[in-house]
Enzyme design. Structure first.
Site: not given
Length: 279
Positions: A10, A16, A163
């Site tokens: 990512g 990232g 999540y």
């Protein structure tokens, strides 16, 4: 870190990209894993213009186990060492969807992708030891629970709940990985990056998008959010430290559920089945 090799998933934006940038500026050879080639190549150019370590790009949609296996094989085919793997990529979705492998998408990308990629690279990580596996979790694990009877979230789907469960899974994965890698020279740690102003969550509509927008002025920058990932990947202060959870580059006690070693082992076995990595 000069001359070492690190993979960051990512890595085309947000935390990232900031992680990849900082490591490359230390002289590290960074291998960026990105889903979108155009955005990945732009990030690669941005980092190469400011760093001496050199940046390489691998393209894969981490929702696809086939593509994860492909990039792992591509990396291994070059016969190089791997000194750190930063499992950074993540997603949160308001509505339930499934990947091509028939797995709920949030769980597939946030947990099974780092589980599979790490598993495929474990041999080279051990050969390159001392080496590190760093997995970006979240304080969202505090409201996460893993329903082992509904691991694919087929009943009563809620985006934030799923999540949170995936972020809890990140810590349980780290706990079990650290246990399995004892005395190998491979360490495994997880972290909460803080609330960071990135594009994360903005691909959703409804309450989640509104919440992210409202919180944006209070959020830290991607560079600030990446600090703990960088610390765990590179700092000599955590050499040999393993199985821990960090926030602001300091060890922090995660939830009781995240410290359940029996659940960590159970999740590992289920993850092996779901990724077809059983011995």
């Amino acid at each position: 870190m000069s001359g070492k090799t690190v993979i960051v998933t990512g890595a085309n934006s947000g935390i990232g990209k900031a992680t990849a940038m900082a490591l490359a500026q230390m002289g590290t050879h960074v291998v960026m894993v990105c889903r979108d080639r155009v955005r990945g190549e732009q990030a690669q150019q941005d980092i190469n213009a400011q760093a001496s370590g050199g940046v390489e790009l691998l393209i894969a949609d981490l929702a696809s186990q086939q593509q994860i296996r492909r990039i792992a094989a591509e990396f291994l085919s070059k016969g190089r060492s791997l000194h750190a793997l930063v499992n950074n990529a993540g997603v949160t979705l308001n509505e339930r969807s499934e990947t091509e492998d028939g797995i709920e998408t949030t769980f597939a990308i946030n947990h099974l992708a780092p589980f599979l990629l790490t598993s495929l690279l474990l041999d080279v990580l051990q050969q390159s030891a001392p080496s590190r596996v760093v997995t970006v979790s979240s304080a969202a694990h505090l409201f996460g629970t893993i329903d082992f009877n509904d691991i694919n979230s087929q009943h009563g789907y809620g985006g934030l709940r799923v999540y949170g469960a995936s972020k809890l899974a990140n810590i349980l994965f780290t706990t079990e990985l650290a246990r399995r890698m004892e005395r190998t020279g491979v360490t495994a740690n997880s972290l909460h990056p803080g609330s960071v102003a990135t594009n994360f969550g903005r691909n959703n509509g409804g309450p989640l998008r509104m919440m992210v927008k409202m919180m944006a002025p209070l959020m830290r920058s991607p560079a600030r959010g990446a600090e703990t990932s960088i610390y765990l990947a590179a700092s000599p202060d955590v050499e040999g430290v393993t199985g821990r959870y960090f926030f602001n580059s300091r060890e922090k006690r995660p939830s009781k559920a995240a410290r359940d070693e029996r659940d960590a082992g159970r999740l590992w076995r289920i993850s092996e089945e779901m990724t077809r990595t059983l011995d």
